[in-house]
Write a protein that holds these residues in place. Structure first.
Motif, PDB file in Angstrom:
ATOM      1  N   ILE A 123      -3.529 -15.628  22.749  1.00 29.41           N
ATOM      2  CA  ILE A 123      -2.856 -15.752  21.458  1.00 29.41           C
ATOM      3  C   ILE A 123      -3.594 -14.894  20.435  1.00 29.41           C
ATOM      4  O   ILE A 123      -3.001 -14.119  19.705  1.00 29.41           O
ATOM      5  N   THR A 124      -4.904 -15.050  20.392  1.00 27.33           N
ATOM      6  CA  THR A 124      -5.721 -14.246  19.483  1.00 27.33           C
ATOM      7  C   THR A 124      -7.116 -14.083  20.084  1.00 27.33           C
ATOM      8  O   THR A 124      -7.528 -14.866  20.940  1.00 27.33           O
ATOM      9  N   ALA A 125      -7.807 -13.058  19.625  1.00 29.47           N
ATOM     10  CA  ALA A 125      -9.136 -12.757  20.167  1.00 29.47           C
ATOM     11  C   ALA A 125      -9.981 -12.070  19.098  1.00 29.47           C
ATOM     12  O   ALA A 125      -9.448 -11.421  18.202  1.00 29.47           O
ATOM     13  N   GLU A 126     -11.281 -12.239  19.230  1.00 27.76           N
ATOM     14  CA  GLU A 126     -12.244 -11.539  18.382  1.00 27.76           C
ATOM     15  C   GLU A 126     -13.474 -11.219  19.215  1.00 27.76           C
ATOM     16  O   GLU A 126     -13.821 -11.973  20.126  1.00 27.76           O
ATOM     17  N   VAL A 127     -14.108 -10.121  18.880  1.00 24.85           N
ATOM     18  CA  VAL A 127     -15.363  -9.748  19.523  1.00 24.85           C
ATOM     19  C   VAL A 127     -16.380  -9.533  18.422  1.00 24.85           C
ATOM     20  O   VAL A 127     -16.108  -8.851  17.427  1.00 24.85           O
ATOM     21  N   HIS A 128     -17.551 -10.152  18.577  1.00 23.55           N
ATOM     22  CA  HIS A 128     -18.632 -10.036  17.599  1.00 23.55           C
ATOM     23  C   HIS A 128     -19.865  -9.480  18.294  1.00 23.55           C
ATOM     24  O   HIS A 128     -20.069  -9.712  19.485  1.00 23.55           O
ATOM     25  N   LYS A 129     -20.698  -8.790  17.531  1.00 18.30           N
ATOM     26  CA  LYS A 129     -21.932  -8.246  18.108  1.00 18.30           C
ATOM     27  C   LYS A 129     -22.857  -9.359  18.555  1.00 18.30           C
ATOM     28  O   LYS A 129     -23.272  -9.404  19.696  1.00 18.30           O
ATOM     29  N   SER A 130     -23.204 -10.237  17.673  1.00 20.08           N
ATOM     30  CA  SER A 130     -24.091 -11.350  18.007  1.00 20.08           C
ATOM     31  C   SER A 130     -23.756 -12.514  17.090  1.00 20.08           C
ATOM     32  O   SER A 130     -24.169 -12.543  15.935  1.00 20.08           O
ATOM     33  N   ILE A 131     -23.003 -13.450  17.597  1.00 19.48           N
ATOM     34  CA  ILE A 131     -22.638 -14.625  16.816  1.00 19.48           C
ATOM     35  C   ILE A 131     -22.449 -15.781  17.794  1.00 19.48           C
ATOM     36  O   ILE A 131     -22.009 -15.579  18.929  1.00 19.48           O
ATOM     37  N   GLN A 132     -22.839 -16.949  17.379  1.00 17.08           N
ATOM     38  CA  GLN A 132     -22.697 -18.116  18.247  1.00 17.08           C
ATOM     39  C   GLN A 132     -21.235 -18.555  18.306  1.00 17.08           C
ATOM     40  O   GLN A 132     -20.447 -18.272  17.404  1.00 17.08           O
ATOM     41  N   ASP A 133     -20.887 -19.271  19.365  1.00 21.90           N
ATOM     42  CA  ASP A 133     -19.509 -19.694  19.576  1.00 21.90           C
ATOM     43  C   ASP A 133     -18.950 -20.467  18.391  1.00 21.90           C
ATOM     44  O   ASP A 133     -17.864 -20.168  17.899  1.00 21.90           O
ATOM     45  N   HIS A 134     -19.678 -21.469  17.931  1.00 20.11           N
ATOM     46  CA  HIS A 134     -19.160 -22.322  16.865  1.00 20.11           C
ATOM     47  C   HIS A 134     -19.011 -21.589  15.545  1.00 20.11           C
ATOM     48  O   HIS A 134     -18.184 -21.945  14.718  1.00 20.11           O
ATOM     49  N   ASP A 135     -19.806 -20.524  15.318  1.00 19.79           N
ATOM     50  CA  ASP A 135     -19.702 -19.757  14.078  1.00 19.79           C
ATOM     51  C   ASP A 135     -18.464 -18.859  14.060  1.00 19.79           C
ATOM     52  O   ASP A 135     -17.861 -18.634  13.018  1.00 19.79           O
ATOM     53  N   GLY A 136     -18.084 -18.331  15.203  1.00 20.88           N
ATOM     54  CA  GLY A 136     -16.937 -17.438  15.271  1.00 20.88           C
ATOM     55  C   GLY A 136     -15.610 -18.137  15.493  1.00 20.88           C
ATOM     56  O   GLY A 136     -14.551 -17.521  15.432  1.00 20.88           O
ATOM     57  N   ALA A 137     -15.643 -19.429  15.720  1.00 15.53           N
ATOM     58  CA  ALA A 137     -14.440 -20.146  16.141  1.00 15.53           C
ATOM     59  C   ALA A 137     -13.464 -20.446  15.012  1.00 15.53           C
ATOM     60  O   ALA A 137     -12.254 -20.340  15.203  1.00 15.53           O
ATOM     61  N   LEU A 138     -13.934 -20.826  13.855  1.00 16.02           N
ATOM     62  CA  LEU A 138     -13.034 -21.303  12.806  1.00 16.02           C
ATOM     63  C   LEU A 138     -12.038 -20.230  12.372  1.00 16.02           C
ATOM     64  O   LEU A 138     -10.854 -20.512  12.196  1.00 16.02           O
ATOM     65  N   ASN A 139     -12.503 -19.006  12.209  1.00 13.40           N
ATOM     66  CA  ASN A 139     -11.607 -17.909  11.862  1.00 13.40           C
ATOM     67  C   ASN A 139     -10.560 -17.704  12.953  1.00 13.40           C
ATOM     68  O   ASN A 139      -9.395 -17.444  12.672  1.00 13.40           O
ATOM     69  N   LEU A 140     -10.978 -17.845  14.200  1.00  9.83           N
ATOM     70  CA  LEU A 140     -10.064 -17.690  15.327  1.00  9.83           C
ATOM     71  C   LEU A 140      -9.013 -18.790  15.344  1.00  9.83           C
ATOM     72  O   LEU A 140      -7.839 -18.535  15.630  1.00  9.83           O
ATOM     73  N   PHE A 141      -9.417 -20.016  15.022  1.00  8.07           N
ATOM     74  CA  PHE A 141      -8.457 -21.126  14.955  1.00  8.07           C
ATOM     75  C   PHE A 141      -7.400 -20.855  13.888  1.00  8.07           C
ATOM     76  O   PHE A 141      -6.212 -21.089  14.096  1.00  8.07           O
TER      77      PHE A 141
END
Length: 151
Positions: free
Chosen positions: A35-53
């Motif tokens: 549905i959606t995806a993001e790739v980050h250089k160095s970020i923890q799962d919980h930090d990158g999740a909210l924007n994805l939700f």
């Protein structure tokens, strides 16, 4: 020479998996299509999740629940409910001897497996997280077309 050195460190590092390349975050539907995806250089799962939700909720307004693994417990569940009006359900591992399939978690694992069949997705080759993110979408389109052709 200095240009090459500056690019070398820009790929990121996934400390959880111990591999070079960025962290790939995806949200899939019940079939395993992205549905959606993001790739980050160095970020923890919980930090990158909210924007994805939030992105997933905009793309699929009928979403009411997300399933995630234990990395996403805690404050993120409350924030997800407040900001997206969706429940974040945590699938927990069953403490038992031997292999057991954990409900819902295999869907995301299968989607990552499908994507890893593409050469450029098998490792963190890309220097730009945006290029890697676009590869996820292009490769998922290829997977969907292949499935439609064999339907």
């Amino acid at each position: 020479m200095s240009e090459n050195n500056s690019r070398r460190g820009s790929r990121g590092y996934d400390s959880g998996k111990g591999i070079k390349g960025g962290k790939r975050h995806i949200i899939v539907d019940t079939v395993g299509l992205v549905i959606t995806a993001e790739v980050h250089k160095s970020i923890q799962d919980h930090d990158g999740a909210l924007n994805l939700f939030a992105q997933a909720r905009c793309k699929a307004p009928t979403l009411r629940k997300f399933f995630a693994d234990q990395e996403y417990t805690g404050k993120l569940q409350n924030r997800c409910l407040l900001e997206t009006e969706c429940l974040l359900m945590i699938t927990k591992k069953v403490v038992d001897t031997g292999f057991q399939v954990i409900p819902k978690r295999w869907i995301v694992a299968r989607a990552f497996d499908w994507l890893s069949n593409f050469r450029r997705m098998s490792k963190g080759y890309e220097h730009s997280p945006l290029t890697s993110q676009n590869n996820i979408f292009f490769n998922m389109i290829t997977i969907m077309l292949d499935k439609l052709a064999h339907f």
